[in-house]
Design a protein around this motif. Structure first.
Motif, PDB file in Angstrom:
ATOM      1  N   GLN A   1       0.830  -1.209   0.000  1.00 45.03           N
ATOM      2  CA  GLN A   1       0.000   0.000   0.000  1.00 45.03           C
ATOM      3  C   GLN A   1       0.855   1.245   0.000  1.00 45.03           C
ATOM      4  O   GLN A   1       1.999   1.242   0.437  1.00 45.03           O
ATOM      5  N   GLY A   2       0.255   2.320  -0.514  1.00 43.52           N
ATOM      6  CA  GLY A   2       0.876   3.622  -0.402  1.00 43.52           C
ATOM      7  C   GLY A   2       0.666   4.180   0.996  1.00 43.52           C
ATOM      8  O   GLY A   2      -0.317   3.867   1.671  1.00 43.52           O
ATOM      9  N   VAL A   3       1.617   5.000   1.446  1.00 46.74           N
ATOM     10  CA  VAL A   3       1.545   5.617   2.771  1.00 46.74           C
ATOM     11  C   VAL A   3       0.983   7.018   2.612  1.00 46.74           C
ATOM     12  O   VAL A   3       1.595   7.883   1.980  1.00 46.74           O
ATOM     13  N   THR A   4      -0.206   7.233   3.164  1.00 47.24           N
ATOM     14  CA  THR A   4      -0.883   8.522   3.016  1.00 47.24           C
ATOM     15  C   THR A   4      -0.858   9.349   4.284  1.00 47.24           C
ATOM     16  O   THR A   4      -1.348  10.478   4.307  1.00 47.24           O
ATOM     17  N   THR A   5      -0.304   8.785   5.370  1.00 45.10           N
ATOM     18  CA  THR A   5      -0.225   9.498   6.638  1.00 45.10           C
ATOM     19  C   THR A   5       1.085   9.110   7.310  1.00 45.10           C
ATOM     20  O   THR A   5       1.823   8.258   6.813  1.00 45.10           O
TER      21      THR A   5
END
Length: 301
Positions: free
Chosen positions: A230-234
């Protein structure tokens, strides 16, 4: 044991991270497909084993154009059919894929597994592996889920399809562990619900929001968490409980192979040093499963 007459079949499966080819048993009628396999970069182990390959009682699922989710289980160092025996019945070359760990049809929805990687779901049952592109026929019945690139051919070995975060905890200035190691840690900033497609080996995140995961250490100074790619959005917030106190820090996001992304098949190692004045985090190392980076982190009160 049942026998089903598909257009192709598998009789004996040898998946002990080996490449030995078996003798053809029948040249006049239907021919048994014989499988070999290994795990890509097997020097890095699966999460449930100190070994470099599959272990007894491991079960994989075989798919092709003609068959779906046929189980093979490893016993005494070799994989064999579990309930269904099938054969090549024509001269057409067939292409196979396989996944681990096997799921019963009742656990699948159109070949897709629901996945939860929270602290209650951690374990080998979510260490998904996938192999594809291996071929076989009556004239060439050995189907090799192996890496053949050294021979100028394709890599058809099993690859890790999840991501792995590994932690190593160290005492820094003013601290010693000496039998009183950190009790647990909590990692926040990741999504833990998703899916794994047994036919394609792809994963997807379905959770709408990030949630924390707390892992008990039980006296250990190392730990690992399997997550959905997953991408890290936080921010990735880490809290370590040691000697009744909470040490907190923000972890650096991955920088490779893709920035701000936990990629499939990669392991990310964070070295965490606890100090009287805080946590030190080294730059993360990504190691095989695939080559990557390590982060060192220091935590201070």
């Amino acid at each position: 044991m049942k026998t089903k007459h598909f257009a192709l079949a598998a009789l004996a499966l040898s998946l002990a991270a080996c490449n030995n080819e078996n003798e053809i048993l029948n040249n006049d009628g239907p021919v048994a497909a014989q499988f070999t396999a290994d795990i890509y970069k097997a020097v890095s182990t699966r999460v449930n084993s100190e070994g470099t390959g599959f272990t007894d009682n491991d079960c994989i699922g075989i798919n092709s154009e003609d068959i779906t989710n046929v189980p093979y289980v490893r016993e005494n160092g070799q994989f064999g059919p579990k309930g269904t025996t099938i054969y090549f019945n024509d001269t057409e070359t067939k292409t196979f894929s396989a996944y681990y760990p096997y799921r019963e049809d009742s656990e699948l929805q159109n070949g897709i597994v629901s996945v939860n990687t929270d602290q209650y779901g951690q374990g080998p049952e979510i260490d998904f592996l996938f192999a594809s592109g291996a071929t076989g026929s009556t004239s060439s019945p050995t189907v090799s889920f192996t890496d053949k690139t050294d021979k100028g051919d394709a890599d058809n070995s099993f690859h890790h399809r999840m991501s792995l975060i590994k932690f190593t905890f160290k005492p820094g200035d003013g601290l010693i562990f000496n039998g009183m190691e950190p009790a647990d840690y909590t990692l926040d900033g990741l999504k833990h619900e998703g899916t794994f497609d047994t036919a394609t080996g792809t994963t997807a995140v379905t959770a709408a929001v990030e949630s924390p995961i707390t892992m008990q250490l039980g006296g250990a100074t190392t730990s690992q968490v399997i997550i959905l790619p997953q991408g890290v959005t936080t921010s990735l917030d880490l809290t370590v409980s040691f000697n009744g106190l909470d040490y907190t820090t923000t972890l650096p996001n991955p920088s490779k192979p893709e920035a701000n992304q936990f990629s499939a098949g990669y392991a990310y190692t964070y070295n965490i040093t606890l100090n009287n004045k805080g946590i030190t985090v080294e730059e993360p190392e990504i190691t095989p499963w695939e080559d990557g980076e390590t982060n060192d982190v220091s935590i201070t009160l």
